[in-house]
Scaffold this motif. Structure first.
Motif, PDB file in Angstrom:
ATOM      1  N   GLU A 161       0.827  -1.203   0.000  1.00  0.00           N
ATOM      2  CA  GLU A 161       0.000   0.000   0.000  1.00  0.00           C
ATOM      3  C   GLU A 161       0.864   1.258   0.000  1.00  0.00           C
ATOM      4  O   GLU A 161       0.557   2.235  -0.708  1.00  0.00           O
ATOM      5  CB  GLU A 161      -0.917   0.004   1.226  1.00  0.00           C
ATOM      6  CG  GLU A 161      -1.852   1.214   1.323  1.00  0.00           C
ATOM      7  CD  GLU A 161      -2.852   1.295   0.192  1.00  0.00           C
ATOM      8  OE1 GLU A 161      -3.237   2.428  -0.170  1.00  0.00           O
ATOM      9  OE2 GLU A 161      -3.244   0.233  -0.356  1.00  0.00           O
ATOM     10  N   GLN A 182       0.950   4.173  -2.965  1.00  0.00           N
ATOM     11  CA  GLN A 182       0.799   5.608  -2.755  1.00  0.00           C
ATOM     12  C   GLN A 182       1.946   6.386  -3.395  1.00  0.00           C
ATOM     13  O   GLN A 182       1.755   7.497  -3.897  1.00  0.00           O
ATOM     14  CB  GLN A 182       0.691   5.922  -1.258  1.00  0.00           C
ATOM     15  CG  GLN A 182      -0.560   5.346  -0.594  1.00  0.00           C
ATOM     16  CD  GLN A 182      -1.835   5.717  -1.315  1.00  0.00           C
ATOM     17  OE1 GLN A 182      -2.025   6.875  -1.727  1.00  0.00           O
ATOM     18  NE2 GLN A 182      -2.720   4.740  -1.492  1.00  0.00           N
ATOM     19  N   GLN A 218       0.729   9.246  -5.879  1.00  0.00           N
ATOM     20  CA  GLN A 218       0.720  10.588  -5.306  1.00  0.00           C
ATOM     21  C   GLN A 218       1.967  11.366  -5.695  1.00  0.00           C
ATOM     22  O   GLN A 218       3.088  10.853  -5.591  1.00  0.00           O
ATOM     23  CB  GLN A 218       0.609  10.509  -3.779  1.00  0.00           C
ATOM     24  CG  GLN A 218      -0.718   9.940  -3.306  1.00  0.00           C
ATOM     25  CD  GLN A 218      -0.856   9.954  -1.792  1.00  0.00           C
ATOM     26  OE1 GLN A 218       0.018  10.446  -1.081  1.00  0.00           O
ATOM     27  NE2 GLN A 218      -1.952   9.413  -1.289  1.00  0.00           N
ATOM     28  N   ARG A 251      -2.846   8.619 -11.267  1.00  0.00           N
ATOM     29  CA  ARG A 251      -1.977   9.666 -10.707  1.00  0.00           C
ATOM     30  C   ARG A 251      -2.297  11.021 -11.337  1.00  0.00           C
ATOM     31  O   ARG A 251      -2.174  12.064 -10.686  1.00  0.00           O
ATOM     32  CB  ARG A 251      -0.511   9.302 -10.943  1.00  0.00           C
ATOM     33  CG  ARG A 251       0.495  10.301 -10.373  1.00  0.00           C
ATOM     34  CD  ARG A 251       1.917   9.900 -10.695  1.00  0.00           C
ATOM     35  NE  ARG A 251       2.889  10.863 -10.243  1.00  0.00           N
ATOM     36  CZ  ARG A 251       3.745  10.716  -9.234  1.00  0.00           C
ATOM     37  NH1 ARG A 251       3.726   9.592  -8.526  1.00  0.00           N
ATOM     38  NH2 ARG A 251       4.602  11.651  -8.902  1.00  0.00           N
TER      39      ARG A 251
END
Length: 352
Positions: free
Chosen positions: A166, A170, A174, A199
């Motif tokens: 996870e 990210q 991000q 994204r």
């Protein structure tokens, strides 16, 4: 009946030659018309052919000493999290590589697929598509596009990941404290754009571009490993790419670090080292890099100093692998790089 099967190959050869002879005149006529009607496109295609021969005959890309390096010891002065994203299957792979097909299917389909590829390349030539090619800078196949979408579907939109997976997701999705870079070959760019498209879903691309890097260009002398995009030029989407790729490339691809094709007299090791240096010049802790199987395997063989599957096998098409890259200052004040072997993590699909 037996005599029929004995003569069958000769009958096939006769009719094949007869068909080729029948098509030769219109083939030559159309080719001549194409050259005369669009000489600029014909010259561009001629350049691609000449560059292909140049690299096939003179390229030193794989020529460097590959003895087992000694692990650098010293003070760790920096570390970065890197996520490698291998491109999906290309048209070149589809034509020349067995992939996950059976030997029987590959052998039976090889000649028809090769004829299809050559015919399509000729069509691109006579139609004046000077910036498109099946062989040169080979784009994603239909299967490769599906593999790129699997990154989005099975990794980026997966709600059932481990805490580490996870965290890596990210990083991919991000902009905060991460940057996306890619090889200058179209299949790598397209795989990143398709797989990580969430994204850029909120139009963040103007200040969050994909940095196109020559140093990530594949380690190979084959024409599919040569970039069709001019130095610092605009990346053009391939005909096999999804429709959104044309606008995406115009908005989100930054080519200030794309210096054209790798030098003929250079080698892959220099580009591996250049990538490491560039990574630690970036003002971010996390780098997502789109690239190629031989480049990635060579990277692990050079900077990973314990026995690991990454040194022996390729990341599969559409695979993601993360790791920590360390910058080491040795006792002689030299700078070296190493991969923390305990940090190597398969995120999607893995090695094969």
């Amino acid at each position: 009946m037996i005599s029929f099967f004995i003569t069958l190959p000769y009958i096939f050869l006769f009719y094949s030659l007869w068909i080729l002879a029948s098509l030769w005149r219109p083939f030559c006529t159309l080719s001549l018309v194409a050259v005369l009607s669009n000489p600029a496109a014909a010259i561009r295609k001629g350049q691609l052919f000449v560059w292909t021969l140049q690299y096939l005959l003179l390229c030193n890309d794989k020529k460097w000493k590959k003895d087992k390096n000694k692990e650098p010891n010293g003070k760790v002065v920096g570390s970065k999290t890197i996520i490698f994203v291998r491109h999906g299957e290309s048209l070149w792979n589809e034509t020349f590589n067995k992939g996950d097909r059976s030997v029987r299917d590959f052998v039976l389909g090889f000649i028809p697929n090769l004829i299809k590829a050559i015919a399509y390349e000729w069509y691109l030539w006579v139609s004046g598509a000077s910036g498109e090619s099946w062989f040169y800078d080979s784009p994603l196949s239909a299967k490769g596009v599906d593999q790129a979408y699997s990154i989005q579907r099975d990794f980026c939109q997966n709600a059932y990941l481990t805490p580490k997976e996870e965290a890596m997701k990210q990083i991919c999705l991000q902009k905060k404290n991460s940057i996306v870079v890619s090889s200058n070959l179209r299949r790598a760019i397209a795989t990143i754009a398709i797989g990580l498209q969430d994204r850029w879903a909120e139009e963040k691309g103007k200040d969050d571009p994909i940095q196109i890097l020559t140093c990530l260009q594949e380690i190979s002398r084959n024409p599919d490993a040569l970039s069709i995009t001019p130095a610092h030029g605009i990346v053009a989407a391939a005909e096999t790419d999804p429709a959104f790729m044309k606008e995406f490339c115009e908005k989100h691809c930054e080519t200030k670090h794309h210096y054209g094709n790798k030098p003929v007299n250079g080698n892959g090791l220099s580009r591996l080292q250049e990538f490491c240096q560039l990574v630690f010049e970036l003002d971010v802790d996390n780098v997502v890099a789109g690239g190629h199987s031989l480049w990635f395997r060579s990277f692990f063989q050079t900077y990973l100093f314990s026995d690991h599957v990454a040194q022996k096998k390729k990341i599969v098409n559409g695979g993601l692998v993360s790791f920590t890259l360390e910058k080491v200052e040795t006792e002689t004040k030299e700078i070296a790089y190493r991969v923390d072997s305990s940090s190597v993590t398969v995120l999607h699909r893995g090695f094969g």
